[in-house]
Design a protein around this motif. Structure first.
Motif, PDB file in Angstrom:
ATOM      1  N   GLY A  27       0.792  -1.215   0.000  1.00  0.00           N
ATOM      2  CA  GLY A  27       0.000   0.000   0.000  1.00  0.00           C
ATOM      3  C   GLY A  27       0.826   1.266   0.000  1.00  0.00           C
ATOM      4  O   GLY A  27       0.283   2.364  -0.181  1.00  0.00           O
ATOM      5  N   ARG A  28       2.122   1.153   0.201  1.00  0.00           N
ATOM      6  CA  ARG A  28       2.989   2.333   0.221  1.00  0.00           C
ATOM      7  C   ARG A  28       3.886   2.305  -1.017  1.00  0.00           C
ATOM      8  O   ARG A  28       4.443   1.269  -1.385  1.00  0.00           O
ATOM      9  CB  ARG A  28       3.832   2.356   1.489  1.00  0.00           C
ATOM     10  CG  ARG A  28       3.010   2.343   2.775  1.00  0.00           C
ATOM     11  CD  ARG A  28       3.902   2.397   3.987  1.00  0.00           C
ATOM     12  NE  ARG A  28       4.630   3.667   4.066  1.00  0.00           N
ATOM     13  CZ  ARG A  28       5.573   3.930   4.972  1.00  0.00           C
ATOM     14  NH1 ARG A  28       5.904   2.996   5.874  1.00  0.00           N
ATOM     15  NH2 ARG A  28       6.184   5.097   4.995  1.00  0.00           N
ATOM     16  N   ALA A  29       4.009   3.453  -1.652  1.00  0.00           N
ATOM     17  CA  ALA A  29       4.798   3.534  -2.880  1.00  0.00           C
ATOM     18  C   ALA A  29       6.270   3.293  -2.584  1.00  0.00           C
ATOM     19  O   ALA A  29       6.781   3.717  -1.532  1.00  0.00           O
ATOM     20  CB  ALA A  29       4.615   4.903  -3.525  1.00  0.00           C
ATOM     21  N   PRO A  30       7.000   2.605  -3.477  1.00  0.00           N
ATOM     22  CA  PRO A  30       8.435   2.395  -3.279  1.00  0.00           C
ATOM     23  C   PRO A  30       9.199   3.715  -3.348  1.00  0.00           C
ATOM     24  O   PRO A  30       8.747   4.685  -3.968  1.00  0.00           O
ATOM     25  CB  PRO A  30       8.817   1.462  -4.430  1.00  0.00           C
ATOM     26  CG  PRO A  30       7.779   1.689  -5.470  1.00  0.00           C
ATOM     27  CD  PRO A  30       6.518   2.006  -4.735  1.00  0.00           C
ATOM     28  N   VAL A  31      10.371   3.748  -2.729  1.00  0.00           N
ATOM     29  CA  VAL A  31      11.193   4.961  -2.670  1.00  0.00           C
ATOM     30  C   VAL A  31      12.272   4.880  -3.746  1.00  0.00           C
ATOM     31  O   VAL A  31      13.020   3.897  -3.823  1.00  0.00           O
ATOM     32  CB  VAL A  31      11.841   5.111  -1.280  1.00  0.00           C
ATOM     33  CG1 VAL A  31      12.746   6.341  -1.247  1.00  0.00           C
ATOM     34  CG2 VAL A  31      10.769   5.201  -0.211  1.00  0.00           C
ATOM     35  N   SER A  32      12.359   5.928  -4.571  1.00  0.00           N
ATOM     36  CA  SER A  32      13.362   5.951  -5.631  1.00  0.00           C
ATOM     37  C   SER A  32      14.754   6.137  -5.044  1.00  0.00           C
ATOM     38  O   SER A  32      14.981   7.011  -4.195  1.00  0.00           O
ATOM     39  CB  SER A  32      13.062   7.080  -6.615  1.00  0.00           C
ATOM     40  OG  SER A  32      14.068   7.145  -7.607  1.00  0.00           O
ATOM     41  N   LEU A  33      15.695   5.314  -5.501  1.00  0.00           N
ATOM     42  CA  LEU A  33      17.080   5.397  -5.043  1.00  0.00           C
ATOM     43  C   LEU A  33      17.951   6.148  -6.043  1.00  0.00           C
ATOM     44  O   LEU A  33      18.770   6.976  -5.667  1.00  0.00           O
ATOM     45  CB  LEU A  33      17.636   3.990  -4.814  1.00  0.00           C
ATOM     46  CG  LEU A  33      16.896   3.133  -3.773  1.00  0.00           C
ATOM     47  CD1 LEU A  33      17.510   1.745  -3.702  1.00  0.00           C
ATOM     48  CD2 LEU A  33      16.937   3.808  -2.401  1.00  0.00           C
ATOM     49  N   PHE A  34      17.805   5.851  -7.326  1.00  0.00           N
ATOM     50  CA  PHE A  34      18.569   6.560  -8.353  1.00  0.00           C
ATOM     51  C   PHE A  34      17.954   6.280  -9.720  1.00  0.00           C
ATOM     52  O   PHE A  34      17.156   5.352  -9.893  1.00  0.00           O
ATOM     53  CB  PHE A  34      20.053   6.154  -8.346  1.00  0.00           C
ATOM     54  CG  PHE A  34      20.292   4.685  -8.541  1.00  0.00           C
ATOM     55  CD1 PHE A  34      20.332   4.119  -9.813  1.00  0.00           C
ATOM     56  CD2 PHE A  34      20.494   3.854  -7.442  1.00  0.00           C
ATOM     57  CE1 PHE A  34      20.554   2.776  -9.985  1.00  0.00           C
ATOM     58  CE2 PHE A  34      20.717   2.502  -7.610  1.00  0.00           C
ATOM     59  CZ  PHE A  34      20.749   1.959  -8.883  1.00  0.00           C
ATOM     60  N   LEU A  35      18.340   7.089 -10.697  1.00  0.00           N
ATOM     61  CA  LEU A  35      17.856   6.970 -12.076  1.00  0.00           C
ATOM     62  C   LEU A  35      19.056   7.034 -13.013  1.00  0.00           C
ATOM     63  O   LEU A  35      19.874   7.960 -12.914  1.00  0.00           O
ATOM     64  CB  LEU A  35      16.874   8.098 -12.401  1.00  0.00           C
ATOM     65  CG  LEU A  35      16.355   8.160 -13.848  1.00  0.00           C
ATOM     66  CD1 LEU A  35      15.457   6.969 -14.146  1.00  0.00           C
ATOM     67  CD2 LEU A  35      15.596   9.474 -14.083  1.00  0.00           C
TER      68      LEU A  35
END
Length: 383
Positions: free
Chosen positions: A348-356
């Protein structure tokens, strides 16, 4: 016939700059197989034999023989050869037994071995624009004749009777078999102009560009594919800038298909969205599912932010149309896009972006033919 080989028939490759698309050489291996299959599928000789004894309107009876029947039709042996600028010369060798009541009142048997020869001219149908074979100059050549007529009869009388009988019976019986076989062969081109689906993303339609031409060793094929997206937009093929050339060390009599990089680029552009993917809890090769602990050794900040391992989510997006490049012995599919890594969280919680990352995939292409279809195998390498 290979489905890809059913794409088109047209003119000879010239030294001039080639249009983008594909080229095909139909060798004798394919032609032998297709004509033999047509003969087997049609059972035409057996059907002709069954019709031989039936009375047909306008058909005159043969003097000296009644109750004509044909039986014991031998398995035909088919020999083909290319005729430059014309088409294919065809010879069908077979044998049969002709029976009936002879002019002497007894049962008669004539066992014949014969060759049926014809020229199958390669043309373009005026109505459909599709290639077609049309037979010309059919002849029946007797190889041997045996009969149970009494040996004490005058040879000249027997020979005259046999010659008259066979020349009246055989051409009308055997030559339609050639035409019937060509009907089966020509059906192979029936769906040539029909759009072929590429998954649910679009279609490829193969357009004939000129009339068929035959050389001494193969039928040269040239066609321009039209690649169309599902919504109707056409993907233009880039100008390759050089002529397509077949390898010079190919086996004699073999069929060859030459696909341009421009054509493959346009077709794979239909599948651009198919290369997008999300990877989570997936085993890649022998590697276990990846976590933030995997990245901690490379990016210290990840270890600080996630002292306890969290599953990783990898999102790959291809943001430019795929491109195929070719050199001798090597084909590559180039994919440009982004790779974004996330740390997964509770449901239910969106994943956290680490890098692109901006990425360029070089995917090695290997080609093969499987069940009459051209197959591409991709080998991924990341730059």
């Amino acid at each position: 016939m290979l489905r890809i080989l059913c794409l088109a028939l047209c003119g000879l490759l010239t030294p001039a700059r080639a249009d983008p698309g594909a080229l095909l050489r139909l060798g004798m291996d394919i032609m032998n197989r297709e004509v033999q299959n047509a003969m087997d599928e049609s059972h035409i000789l057996e059907k002709m034999a069954a019709e031989a004894g039936k009375k047909r309107p306008g058909m005159k009876p043969i003097k000296g023989i009644t109750d004509l029947k044909v039986k014991d039709v031998k398995l035909p042996v088919i020999t083909l050869s290319f005729m430059p600028g014309v088409g294919i010369f065809q010879c069908v060798s077979t044998g049969m037994t002709i029976t009936g009541k002879s002019f002497m009142g007894g049962n008669m048997e004539i066992i014949v071995v014969l060759n049926i020869t014809a020229t199958n001219r390669l043309l373009q149908d005026e109505e459909t624009g599709l290639p077609m074979f049309k037979s010309e100059g059919c002849e029946v050549i007797l190889v041997s004749v045996k009969t149970n007529l009494p040996s004490n009869m005058l040879p000249k009388v027997v020979n005259k009777f046999l010659d008259s009988t066979l020349h009246k019976v055989l051409p009308g019986l055997m030559c339609p078999a050639i035409d019937a076989v060509l009907v089966y062969v020509n059906k192979k081109w029936a769906n040539l102009n029909a759009p072929m689906p590429v998954g649910q993303m679009g279609t490829v339609k193969y357009v004939l560009t000129s009339i068929p031409t035959t050389t001494a060793n193969y039928i040269q094929v040239d066609f321009n594919p039209v690649v169309q997206q599902q919504r109707g937009d056409t993907i233009q093929l880039a100008d390759a800038g050089e002529a397509l050339e077949f390898p010079k060390d190919s086996a004699a009599g073999s069929s060859q298909l030459l696909l341009s990089a421009a054509f493959l680029t346009a077709e794979l552009a239909l599948l651009q969205k198919s290369f997008d993917m999300n990877i989570q809890d997936t085993t890649i090769g022998e590697l276990p599912p990846q976590t933030t602990e995997t990245l901690a050794g490379f990016i210290p900040e990840v270890a600080e932010a996630y002292p306890k391992p969290k599953p990783l989510v990898t999102r790959i997006r291809i943001n430019k149309p795929p491109k195929v490049t070719m050199r001798t012995g090597k084909s590559l599919l180039h994919l440009h896009g982004t790779l974004q890594m996330f740390a997964a969280r509770q449901r239910g919680r969106a994943p956290v972006s680490l890098f692109l990352l901006e990425i360029h995939f070089n995917v090695k292409i290997q080609y093969s033919v499987r069940e009459d279809r051209n197959a591409l195998v991709l080998d991924l390498k990341l730059d």
